[in-house]
Design a protein around this motif. Sequence first.
Motif, PDB file in Angstrom:
ATOM      1  N   LEU A   1     -39.078 -19.752  20.381  1.00  0.00           N
ATOM      2  CA  LEU A   1     -40.002 -18.618  20.386  1.00  0.00           C
ATOM      3  C   LEU A   1     -40.492 -18.326  21.800  1.00  0.00           C
ATOM      4  O   LEU A   1     -40.443 -17.185  22.265  1.00  0.00           O
ATOM      5  N   PHE A   2     -40.960 -19.358  22.502  1.00  0.00           N
ATOM      6  CA  PHE A   2     -41.488 -19.158  23.846  1.00  0.00           C
ATOM      7  C   PHE A   2     -40.398 -18.744  24.837  1.00  0.00           C
ATOM      8  O   PHE A   2     -40.673 -18.043  25.804  1.00  0.00           O
ATOM      9  N   MET A   3     -39.177 -19.172  24.587  1.00  0.00           N
ATOM     10  CA  MET A   3     -38.056 -18.807  25.472  1.00  0.00           C
ATOM     11  C   MET A   3     -37.442 -17.460  25.107  1.00  0.00           C
ATOM     12  O   MET A   3     -36.570 -16.966  25.808  1.00  0.00           O
ATOM     13  N   GLY A   4     -37.887 -16.867  24.004  1.00  0.00           N
ATOM     14  CA  GLY A   4     -37.367 -15.572  23.593  1.00  0.00           C
ATOM     15  C   GLY A   4     -35.998 -15.638  22.942  1.00  0.00           C
ATOM     16  O   GLY A   4     -35.284 -14.635  22.912  1.00  0.00           O
ATOM     17  N   THR A   5     -35.642 -16.807  22.414  1.00  0.00           N
ATOM     18  CA  THR A   5     -34.298 -16.981  21.842  1.00  0.00           C
ATOM     19  C   THR A   5     -34.334 -17.344  20.364  1.00  0.00           C
ATOM     20  O   THR A   5     -33.311 -17.758  19.814  1.00  0.00           O
ATOM     21  N   ILE A   6     -35.473 -17.185  19.711  1.00  0.00           N
ATOM     22  CA  ILE A   6     -35.570 -17.621  18.314  1.00  0.00           C
ATOM     23  C   ILE A   6     -34.672 -16.767  17.419  1.00  0.00           C
ATOM     24  O   ILE A   6     -34.609 -15.542  17.550  1.00  0.00           O
TER      25      ILE A   6
ATOM     26  N   ALA B   1     -33.237 -17.802  10.826  1.00  0.00           N
ATOM     27  CA  ALA B   1     -33.146 -19.245  10.588  1.00  0.00           C
ATOM     28  C   ALA B   1     -34.095 -19.722   9.486  1.00  0.00           C
ATOM     29  O   ALA B   1     -33.872 -20.772   8.896  1.00  0.00           O
ATOM     30  N   HIS B   2     -35.162 -18.979   9.222  1.00  0.00           N
ATOM     31  CA  HIS B   2     -36.106 -19.334   8.167  1.00  0.00           C
ATOM     32  C   HIS B   2     -36.754 -18.043   7.686  1.00  0.00           C
ATOM     33  O   HIS B   2     -37.036 -17.147   8.487  1.00  0.00           O
ATOM     34  N   GLU B   3     -37.009 -17.966   6.386  1.00  0.00           N
ATOM     35  CA  GLU B   3     -37.563 -16.720   5.833  1.00  0.00           C
ATOM     36  C   GLU B   3     -38.914 -16.348   6.440  1.00  0.00           C
ATOM     37  O   GLU B   3     -39.264 -15.175   6.527  1.00  0.00           O
ATOM     38  N   SER B   4     -39.680 -17.317   6.909  1.00  0.00           N
ATOM     39  CA  SER B   4     -40.994 -17.023   7.494  1.00  0.00           C
ATOM     40  C   SER B   4     -40.900 -16.455   8.915  1.00  0.00           C
ATOM     41  O   SER B   4     -41.915 -16.034   9.460  1.00  0.00           O
TER      42      SER B   4
ATOM     43  N   LEU C   1     -41.479 -12.560  13.340  1.00  0.00           N
ATOM     44  CA  LEU C   1     -41.377 -12.936  14.755  1.00  0.00           C
ATOM     45  C   LEU C   1     -40.381 -12.070  15.524  1.00  0.00           C
ATOM     46  O   LEU C   1     -40.315 -12.156  16.748  1.00  0.00           O
ATOM     47  N   LYS C   2     -39.641 -11.238  14.821  1.00  0.00           N
ATOM     48  CA  LYS C   2     -38.617 -10.413  15.470  1.00  0.00           C
ATOM     49  C   LYS C   2     -39.260  -9.536  16.545  1.00  0.00           C
ATOM     50  O   LYS C   2     -40.206  -8.804  16.297  1.00  0.00           O
ATOM     51  N   GLY C   3     -38.755  -9.651  17.764  1.00  0.00           N
ATOM     52  CA  GLY C   3     -39.236  -8.854  18.887  1.00  0.00           C
ATOM     53  C   GLY C   3     -40.544  -9.335  19.492  1.00  0.00           C
ATOM     54  O   GLY C   3     -41.022  -8.752  20.456  1.00  0.00           O
ATOM     55  N   LEU C   4     -41.129 -10.395  18.937  1.00  0.00           N
ATOM     56  CA  LEU C   4     -42.400 -10.913  19.444  1.00  0.00           C
ATOM     57  C   LEU C   4     -42.186 -11.589  20.796  1.00  0.00           C
ATOM     58  O   LEU C   4     -41.281 -12.400  20.952  1.00  0.00           O
ATOM     59  N   ARG C   5     -43.025 -11.232  21.746  1.00  0.00           N
ATOM     60  CA  ARG C   5     -42.954 -11.843  23.082  1.00  0.00           C
ATOM     61  C   ARG C   5     -44.280 -12.553  23.338  1.00  0.00           C
ATOM     62  O   ARG C   5     -45.265 -11.923  23.689  1.00  0.00           O
ATOM     63  N   VAL C   6     -44.259 -13.863  23.120  1.00  0.00           N
ATOM     64  CA  VAL C   6     -45.452 -14.685  23.320  1.00  0.00           C
ATOM     65  C   VAL C   6     -45.073 -15.909  24.144  1.00  0.00           C
ATOM     66  O   VAL C   6     -43.898 -16.265  24.253  1.00  0.00           O
TER      67      VAL C   6
END
Length: 180
Positions: A51-56, A60-63, A67-72
């Motif tokens: 997530l932090f690297m922008g590569t999630i 991979a998981h329904e939850s 997170l799609k497009g999230l930049r945190v």
Amino acid sequence: MHINELGQLNDVLQRPCTHYDERPEGEVSLLVIHNISLPAGQFATPFVDDLFMGTIDCTAHESFADLKGLRVSAHCFIRRNGEVIQYVPFEKRAWHAGISTFEGRERCNDFSVGIELEGTDTKAYTQAQYNALHLVTKALMAKYPEINRSRIVGHCDIAPGRKTDPGVSFDWQYYFDLVF
């Protein structure tokens, strides 16, 4: 533990991400403690790093759909085993606080450091995490003297009603006893 002139901790894994920008005033005067686990309640997965690297991989998981497009990002992530990973130099503005206010001042990302603990609001944090957080906090206070006991808060304190972390499982008294 020491912070160099670039705002990087020595002796920790550096994983430079691109989810940061310049601090508008260059000020570092607040420490914000968060928690994160992906999927929620699962530890030792690669997904927080992703997530932090922008590569999630949001499939991979329904939850992960939200997170799609999230930049945190966070400045640092402390795993359950006490490993510290730094994503953003402290001199830069990480994107961790979101809509936030501290002492009447909005946009806490502008002047804060964000530390993420691998955890949940309700599961006890590990001794290794408290030890690592203590060392990171001491290094931050040595480098940025405006950070003091009254300027160390939870995400819940700067975004009440929106955020609850680090949660009831975080032992503030124990942490403050270690630091002070």
